[in-house]
Structure formats: structure tokens, C-alpha cells
Design a protein around this motif. Sequence first.
Motif: not given
Length: 820
Positions: A582-600
Motif C-alpha cells: 500500500l503506497p500509504l505515504l502518498y495517499l496521505l499526502k493527498d489529504h495534507f498539503p504539508c511535509p509528511v514522512i513515514m517511519e517504522k
Amino acid sequence: MSDTRPGDGTLSPELRAVLRRWADEGGALATRAGVVLLAADGLRDAEISRRLGVSRQTVGSWRQRWTSAGIDGLEHRPRTGRPATVDEAEVVTRTLLAPGGSGASRAVARELGLSHATVAGIRRRWRLVPDEPVSPSVPTRPPLPGADVWVMGLYVDGLRGVLLAGTRLVPSPPPTSGTVIGADVLAGLDRSLDAALASTRRDGSGPAEGHGGGVGTRSAFGAGPGQGSAAAVRRGPAAGSGSAEPVGTSGGSGSSVQLGAGARNSPTEPDSPRHADVATSDRALAGYLAQASRRHPDLALHAVTLWDDAPAPAPIVPQPPGVTGTVTCHHIPARSTWRTFLRAMIALDSTSHPESSRRVYLDLAAELERYAAGRPDDPQHTVRWLRENVAGHLGAESAKVGSARGHTWSGVNQIDLGSFNECVVIETVRLSGTITRGEIAHRTGLTQQSVSRIARSLLDRGILIEDAQLRATSGKPRTPVRLRGAAAHALGIHIDPELLTAVVIDLDGAIVCTRTRSVSADTDPAEFVERVAALGRETLAEAGGAVRPDGFLGIGVAVPGPVDIASGTVLGPPLMSAWGDLPLLYLLKDHFPCPVIMEKDSTAAAAGERWIGRDRRARDFAYLYLGTGVGTGLYLNGDIYRGVSANAGEFGQLCAIALGRVDKDGRPEILPECNPPVSVPDLAARGGLRPVATTGGSTAAYLAVGRAAAAGDRAAAAAVREVAQAVGRGALGLIDLLDIDLIVLGGPFFTDDVADFYLAEIARTVNEFPTARRLRRVEVEPSVLSAGAAAVGAASTIFHATFTPRLRGRETRARHLPTG
């Protein structure tokens, strides 16, 4: 073969025979062989020059080459200038994947033995123009449309190979992390391709080595390269129509062909075995392209024929129903081979899209290896590789404009740090809590003047704040400074199979607000992403006026591993059956126009521990994260250690090896003990504890056993202790491997009821059993974070990426976070 040189006066019979053959065959090698043979006979350069009709400089040059390199020096002559043929795709690959600065035209020209003008012309043709805002162009025949090109799939069977590309008109923003894959990945793909092609040749099919994109290349779709047409492959009937009639090719530009079919130029017996192979291949390719069009509806798809060894013609294949749109057909560039073109497309994709990561192409290599290991006579023996949907990646630009759902959390802030020294000062203040300028200068080694200048700048921007003056025995009073917590905020979201947690924290690590929401592991991924986004928006709304938009730095998301950070993809997390890649990070970027980073999640927890623990966590440590599974976050040498793929700290197999729990093939088992919410209730029930009726799933059952253990129940205490022993054996391996003296325990299942059991058992194991136990005492401490360690840690990763001092050039997260 003897390597006698001209100065010896003689040549071995073997060498003389080779040189005589070269001289008799004529061509460039004849002159070189003649120089050596005449020199071996004792002739001087002037006489050799006269006999061969060449200059004395030429004679001297080839004698020197023979003396220094032997016969190999005659065969391989490095030379500048344009060779007989130039593989444009190879030039493009070298240009794109060259390490920093060495991709300039002159450097590539020297490496490949070409002229600078030749390389510059190729770069212009592909629009690889440095420092200019133009997108590359792929000169297939006809050229690929659109400004943004992705590699979406690869189809290979015994007759043909087709590369599937996707384009869109809006170019991607420049990549923020540089080249994502390197020559090692391309070399691995080459080996996998060789194995796959060797498999196709077992029955006499498959492309010959060197099969390229010349004028005679046959198309898998019937449009010959001489036509130059963009044949469109129909994906299906229009809405409301009945079954489509077969459509063949017309020779004109823009002609359409039936999906997977093609009119060829020479007849084939309808009942021949070869004809049956072609028909099977046509149907398989048609089905593959239909599947691709359904999976990637947001891209224009283009099928590029790499090779096609099918005889002609083949009957038109019925098109798959229910698929709309078109797939256009193309040939590889005339000045490229299919292999180098494939390499160039992968290099172009990975350097244009950081999310087209090593993992994407390692998956392709694995698919090719699977094909190579299969049976050639199996009708299903095909490569049908398709990458995951990239709709989330494509929506990033539109998300910046209209998808923030009324919020203004843009992530555009006034905390853009200008120097390494500024970060050093902030780090020193953060670790100390309150500190004077003189103490900062003493601890950092910076001059008093530099510290005063930096402190004044940080005070003016509101990052630091002054405390009350301290009286001094002599001189003027000292004024300490500290971080201003309200200067910056970040949102952290932790995704767990049973619970979502969102938290807003300030620069000091203080929690502004927290919200949770229950979820189910089998929730549809699209609905799951909507719930995560909704929870994030609700948490930011609740924070309200406490968070200034110009001080909101971004969102950190903690997820169970394994994860592909580069592509923002969660790779089949445990206990989340509905999720694939699941490309979660980029799906969430559709909802938030700000920096989003993903981490374990375990790595995020370690980052939060370091940030909020201040001076108590100012040394190397391992964070044991007790969640749905046990993971490890590592803080080593002054920074979070993520490893090559950002998946460092996978802990379960370490425990299995330490306990000798492997299967007959030597593969470490999946330890039940490394899933505390499941294993502890099971062990307690086997020990005689009556299960407590709960409606909260495994989490509620675990908490109930923990309460029983704290109350003195023997079965419950034994169950917790047995799990702690297994975790301790894995921790022992960490201590011996890393030589650290601090282990931190935390996570949602490290509760107050069971904390003492884990602390005592793990401390005993890591201090009694290590090899170097006489040289160190390992401290085992509870986390300074709350039960929401991963969520707080996820928010802290934003601060960690922004403020932690790092020397330029070190390969870690960029301090200036991406904006979308």
C-alpha cells in the motif's frame, strides 16, 4: 599463449600465426599486425612506415601499444571520437546514474570513448538538460507523449518482450533524495534477464543477443517501424455498447489495433504448432494489458516492443471486456538496443521519482528469476510484472491546492535553519534545558561572538526565549536561554492493527492533544486511509489556536514494518490482512498539503526517546518496542540508525536464532513470544489462568493478564516472565553485536502492570550472559515516552529531521523537508 614482445626479436609460433591471420584478413587489424611482424623481423620504424604506407608516428604508437599491453593492446584500442555505432540509451543511463558531478557530457564522453558533441547531442535529443526546467523526452518511435514517464510493467514470454510505460502531462517536482537506484540494481536486473532469456531459449525461442531497435524490428502489435505510427491498442468497448468487433491495423498514423493482436507480413499455417504459440502469446499479452489498464486508470499507458520473434500473421484476438481507454504502441529508439533501452527507462524513472525505489526493481528481478525457474512448456510461463498503483504519487500536486479540507497546515514555516552551527546551538540548548551563552560556547567549542550572533537570530525568530537573569559574583548578570515550546509543532500518527493514535506535540515534547480511534485489521485500505486522514484533521482541529500555521512543521507517520521509505509503501504488515503493498505515504499526502514522512514504528519510538529524553538519552541506545510484535529502534553515533532500506531493527528472527528455534532448512521460526498481546494470554491460559471475557480483542486480554500478574497470580506472572525471557535473549544478541550499555523499553504493551517483569528479566540476561560482561554494565530503563510512544516518536521525527545537526553530504533525511 606466449607474450613475446618485439624487443625480443622473436615471436612465438602461436602469436605469429594470429598476427599472420590478421594481416591476411585486411582491415584495421592488418596494419597493426604488420607493424609487429616487421618489427619482430628487425626492421626499423622508417622502413616499416615505407612498406606499410603509414606514418612513422603510427608505427611508433602501435609498437608502444604492443610493448605495454601485448596482443590485447592491438585488439582493443581506446579512442576518442564517434565510433561506428553509438548506443544512445547507454549514454542516457550513464548520464543519469553517474555519481555527483560526473554526469556532465565531457565526463560521459571520456568514459565511453565518444566525442563531447556526440554526447551533448544525445542529451538534447532526450532533453536531459542540466539546470533547466524541462522534462526528459523519450524518443521512441513514435515518441512517448507527456512530460512525466514511469515504468509500469514488463511482459515476457517465449516469443516477445513488451515494456509498459505510463505518462502524464504534468511533470513531477524535482526529486529530493537524488538517485534512488544504482548500477548494482541494474546489474542484478541484467543477470535476472539473462536467466529469463536462457529459459526462453530452451525450446529454441527468445531474442538473440544484441537484438536491437533497428529498422527491421518487428512490433508485438503489428505496426512495423517503417510506418512510424502510434498504433493505439483498444482497451475495450465504449460504455453502453455491445461486444466490440475485431479491429485490425491500418497503416496510417494514429491507427488502432486490437489488444494484443497484430497483422504480420507473411502467412502462417493456421493449424501449425507455431501458430498456436502465437495465438496463446497474443491472448496472454491482451490479458496483461487489460489488467494493467484496470490497475492504472490515472496514467496513459504505452506498450513498447522490446523484441518480437513471433511469425506473421496471427488471427485477431477477441478483446477483453470491461476495459476502457487506449494503450498506444511504440518501438524502441533506432539507435538503442532493447537491453540498454530498458536500463535507460529504469534509470529515468528512478531519478525522476524517488518512490520508484530499489524495492520496485528488486521485485522485478525476483519476477524474472521466478520465470527463469519455471517450465517453458507451461502455458502460464510468462513474466507479467506490474508495479503497485501510483495514483497517490500522481495526486501530490493537486493535494497542495484543494484537498486540505479547510485547514491551513501548509508546513511553510519560519524555522528554516541556515547553518550547521545553528543546529548545534539548538541541540545544546535542548539537551541542557536552560543554559547561558557562555556555557554554550564552552560546550560546543564555538566562539563567544558566534554564539551571541546565532542566539540573537534564534531569539528574533522566536525559537529561543530568555529566562530570568542569573546573578554573578562579578561582571554583568548572565541571561540563560531555553527552547520556546510554542515555536514549532508537529503531528504524529501511529497506525496499529487495532488502534489509531494521533498526537500533537510542541518543540519541548509537551503533548498538546491526543486522539485515538479503534480500527479493524481487515478494513479496506481506501477506507483505512480515510480514517487515518480524518483522525489527523480532527486532532489538528482540536489543537486549535495552540498551533500557529507558520510554526507547524509537518506530520510523521509510524507504521509496522517492513516499509519501503523511498516509495512510501507499507509491505504486507503483520496482522493487517487487507493490506498488500500500500503506497500509504502518498495517499496521505493527498489529504495534507504539508511535509509528511513515514517511519517504522520502533525507529520512530527511538527518535522520540532521543528528542524528549534530552541529556538522559544523549548516548547510544537500543529501544525495544513492545507492540504488535517486538521491534528495535537504534540510536548510534549521534543519529538514528535506519540501515540501507530503513528497516534496521527487525528483532523476531534474532530471538529465534538465540533460542535455536529454526526449521529443518535453517530458517528462523516466527516466535509467538515476539507478539506479546497474543502470546501472553495464551501462555497464561495454558498455565491455568481462567480467560477473562473481553470484547476488546487481544489487547484487552493482554491487559487483563497484566493486571493479574501485578496482583500476584502465578500463571499470569509466569506467562509474562516467559515472554520477557525470550525478548531478553534477543536483546543479548544486540548487546554483544553493538557493544552498547543502554536498553530502553517502551511501547503500548510495556504497561505499568508488566514493566517490572520485563525490566528485571531483560536486565538479568544482558548483564549475566554477554561475552564482555566484565567490561560494562548494561542499564535497562523504561521509556520516557507514554504508551503512545510511536505516535509521539513519529511527531518527533519531524523535529529530529529539522533540528539535528548533520554534516553536509551525510546520507540521511534532508533538513529541509519536502513540501508534499
